[in-house]
Design an enzyme around this catalytic site. Structure first.
Site, PDB file in Angstrom:
ATOM      1  N   LYS A  15       0.384  -1.532  -0.394  1.00 52.93           N
ATOM      2  CA  LYS A  15       0.335  -0.012   0.154  1.00 52.93           C
ATOM      3  C   LYS A  15       0.769   0.998   0.025  1.00 52.93           C
ATOM      4  O   LYS A  15       0.904   2.132  -0.949  1.00 52.93           O
ATOM      5  CB  LYS A  15      -1.099   0.209   1.464  1.00 52.93           C
ATOM      6  CG  LYS A  15      -1.899   1.069   1.266  1.00 52.93           C
ATOM      7  CD  LYS A  15      -3.097   1.403   0.526  1.00 52.93           C
ATOM      8  CE  LYS A  15      -3.643   2.863   0.634  1.00 52.93           C
ATOM      9  NZ  LYS A  15      -4.393   3.300   1.302  1.00 52.93           N
ATOM     10  N   LYS A  58      -0.881  11.901   4.842  1.00 51.14           N
ATOM     11  CA  LYS A  58      -0.909  10.762   5.738  1.00 51.14           C
ATOM     12  C   LYS A  58      -0.343   9.779   5.107  1.00 51.14           C
ATOM     13  O   LYS A  58       0.658   9.454   6.218  1.00 51.14           O
ATOM     14  CB  LYS A  58      -2.305  10.646   6.551  1.00 51.14           C
ATOM     15  CG  LYS A  58      -2.457   9.716   7.451  1.00 51.14           C
ATOM     16  CD  LYS A  58      -3.536   8.575   7.692  1.00 51.14           C
ATOM     17  CE  LYS A  58      -2.942   6.968   7.846  1.00 51.14           C
ATOM     18  NZ  LYS A  58      -3.933   6.530   7.613  1.00 51.14           N
TER      19      LYS A  58
END
Lengths: 291, 291
Positions: free
Chosen positions: A170, A238
Site C-alpha cells: 500500500k 497521511k
C-alpha cells in the site's frame, strides 16, 4: 460466519454492509453510536466494547484512521485481545505504518490471535462497488481462511507476503499515485504557463511511455477542473507521512516521494486538505501566479 | 521531394533512411563524414555545408544534440539560412528548450524560412521501426505540407500548437517519464528494503490507479536487472535541465521534477550516465546500502 467490524466510516460502512448482504452475522461496536444507524436493517448485533465484539466473532475487521487507533482497538483496555476466543483472526484493513503492523501482529500472536494486514486501494467508490484492490500480509493458511470474505469486498485480492507486507504494498501504491499526481500537475502547469493547449499535450502523451491511469483519468479531471474527492489531500498527506517515517527508520533516500510529501503538506496548509489530491494542480498554479 | 537531413546519429540515420526508402532524394551534410557511409546505397547527394544542403532542398530536417547545434546549423556561417531557397521549411526534430525554439523560429521567419519544431519520443527503437511519437509546433498550413513526411517516420503525429509547442509537449513527456521512473524506483527500493517480494507488489499495483506503462514495462526491466539503454540517463539529465531552465525563466515551482533532475545529476556523477535512466534504482540502492 460471525464477523466483527470496527471502524464504520466512509470506507468501513459499505464494506460491513457487503459482508452482511453476503449472509454473515455482524458484531459491531463504534465510538460514535451514530455510525451504527446504517445497520438497523441488517443482521447485526451491537456491543458495548471491542472485547465483547471479539467474544462473539471468528474474524474481526478493523478499518480505522491510523496505527494508534488499531492499537487501542486491538490491544487497549476492553480491546479485542481481552475478549478474544481461541483462534480469532484480526484483519486490519486500515492504512498504517508497516512496522507498526508487524509490532501489533507480534503482540497479538503472543496472545494466540492471528493477524492479517490488508489495506486497500480504490477509495470510497471501490468500497461501495465492492471493487477494492486488497493487498494482504500474513500467514498463507490464515489468508486462505479469510479470502472468501475479501472476495466479497474487492475485485483484486493478493497475498503479498508475511505480516506487514500488505502495508508495504500500500505504501508503494501511495508513492506511485502521489508522485504520479504531482508529475501530471507539474507537466500540466508547465504546458499552461507556456500557453500550450494542455488537452492536446495529454492526448499526445497518452500514446507513449508517459501513459498512465493517472494521466488518463486524473488528467482529464484536472482539465475539467473537477477537484471533488475522490481521495482527499489530507489522506494522501497521511499516507506519505507513513512512507517518510519508514524512509527515516530504514535510512532510505526517497527524493521524489519527499518532494511530494512536502506538496501535500502545503496543500493542507493552503486550505485544500478536503479537496481531492489532484488539487495539487491548484497549489502549483497559486505558487506561480501573481493573481 | 528534395529533402535535406542534418544530424545523422543514432536517431537521425534511420529516420533519413526511411525518407530515402519512401522515394525522396536526400541532401546531406555531416560534421563527421563517417556518418555518411550508411547512405552509399540510397539516393543521396553529399554537400559541403548546411547552406549547400538548403540550396537543393524544399524541406530540411535537423536532428542534433541541443539548441546551440540547431542555431549553428540554421543560422551560423554557411548555415541553412544563408543558402535557403524561397519557401524552405526547416523541421527541427531535436529536443531543445522551447523558448530557444521560438527564438530560432522567429529569426528564420524574418529571413522567409518556415520553422516547425517536432521533437519525438520512442527512442532509437522508434526511429528504426518508424514508430516515433512526433509532437509538433508551427503554423497549421506548414505542418500539413510536412505531415506526409512525418507519417513516414512515426505512428503518432500531433500538431500541439504554434512554434515551440512541440518542445513544450516533449518537456511534459520528459517530466512524466523521468518522475515516473523515479517513483517506480523509489517504490521498488522501499519494498525490497522491507524484504517484500517486489514482483508481487508490481503485479498487485498494476491492477489499480498506480498502473502505468512505466510500472509495467520499465518495472519489469528493473526486476530483470536489465539496465541496458534504451534511453540513457545522461539524455534524460539533459532533458530535465531544459525543464528546469524553463521553470527558472517562468518562475514555475516544479518540486518533483527538481528532485528527479537532481537524481539524474547523481546518476551521471556516479558513472551511470550511459546506463538506461531506469538505473535510477541502482543509485537509490547504492545510497541506502552499506555494501
Amino acid at each position: 460466519m460471525n464477523i466483527g467490524f470496527i471502524g464504520l466510516g466512509l470506507m468501513g460502512r459499505p464494506m460491513a454492509l457487503h459482508l452482511a448482504k453476503a449472509g454473515h452475522r455482524l458484531h459491531l461496536w463504534a465510538r460514535r453510536p451514530a455510525a451504527l444507524e446504517a445497520f438497523a436493517e441488517v443482521d447485526a448485533a451491537l456491543h458495548a466494547s471491542p472485547a465483547e465484539v471479539a467474544a462473539h466473532a471468528e474474524v474481526v475487521f478493523t478499518m480505522v484512521a491510523d496505527a494508534p487507533d488499531v492499537e487501542a482497538v486491538a490491544l487497549g483496555a476492553e480491546g479485542l485481545a481481552s475478549g478474544a476466543r481461541p483462534g480469532l483472526v484480526l484483519v486490519d484493513m486500515s492504512t498504517i505504518n508497516p512496522n507498526a503492523a508487524r509490532q501489533i501482529g507480534g503482540q497479538l500472536a503472543a496472545r494466540g490471535i492471528a493477524f492479517i494486514d490488508a489495506p486497500v486501494s480504490g477509495g470510497e467508490t471501490g468500497a461501495i462497488n465492492a471493487s477494492l484492490t486488497i493487498m494482504a500480509g500474513g500467514e498463507p493458511e490464515i489468508f486462505e481462511r479469510v479470502r472468501p470474505l475479501f472476495e466479497v469486498l474487492g475485485k483484486s485480492v493478493t497475498l503479498i507476503g508475511g505480516v506487514g507486507a500488505g502495508q508495504v504494498a500500500k505504501a508503494c501504491n501511495q508513492i506511485l499515485t502521489g508522485v504520479g499526481v504531482m508529475a501530471v500537475a507539474e507537466a500540466f502547469n508547465f504546458a499552461a504557463r507556456n500557453e500550450v493547449d494542455v488537452s492536446k499535450v495529454r492526448t499526445a502523451l497518452l500514446g507513449g511511455f508517459a501513459a498512465s491511469r493517472i494521466l488518463e483519468n486524473h488528467g482529464q479531471r484536472m482539465l475539467d477542473r473537477n477537484f471533488k474527492p475522490g481521495f482527499k489531500a489530507w489522506m494522501h498527506q497521511k499516507d506519505l507521512r507513513i512512507v517518510m517515517e519508514e524512509a527515516h527508520r530504514l535510512g532510505l533516500m526517497l527524493p521524489a516521494s519527499a518532494a511530494t510529501a512536502q506538496l501535500f503538506n502545503a496543500m493542507v496548509g493552503s486550505g485544500m486538505g478536503e479537496d481531492d489530491s489532484i488539487a495539487a494542480l491548484k497549489l502549483l498554479e497559486k505558487m506561480s501566479s501573481a493573481e
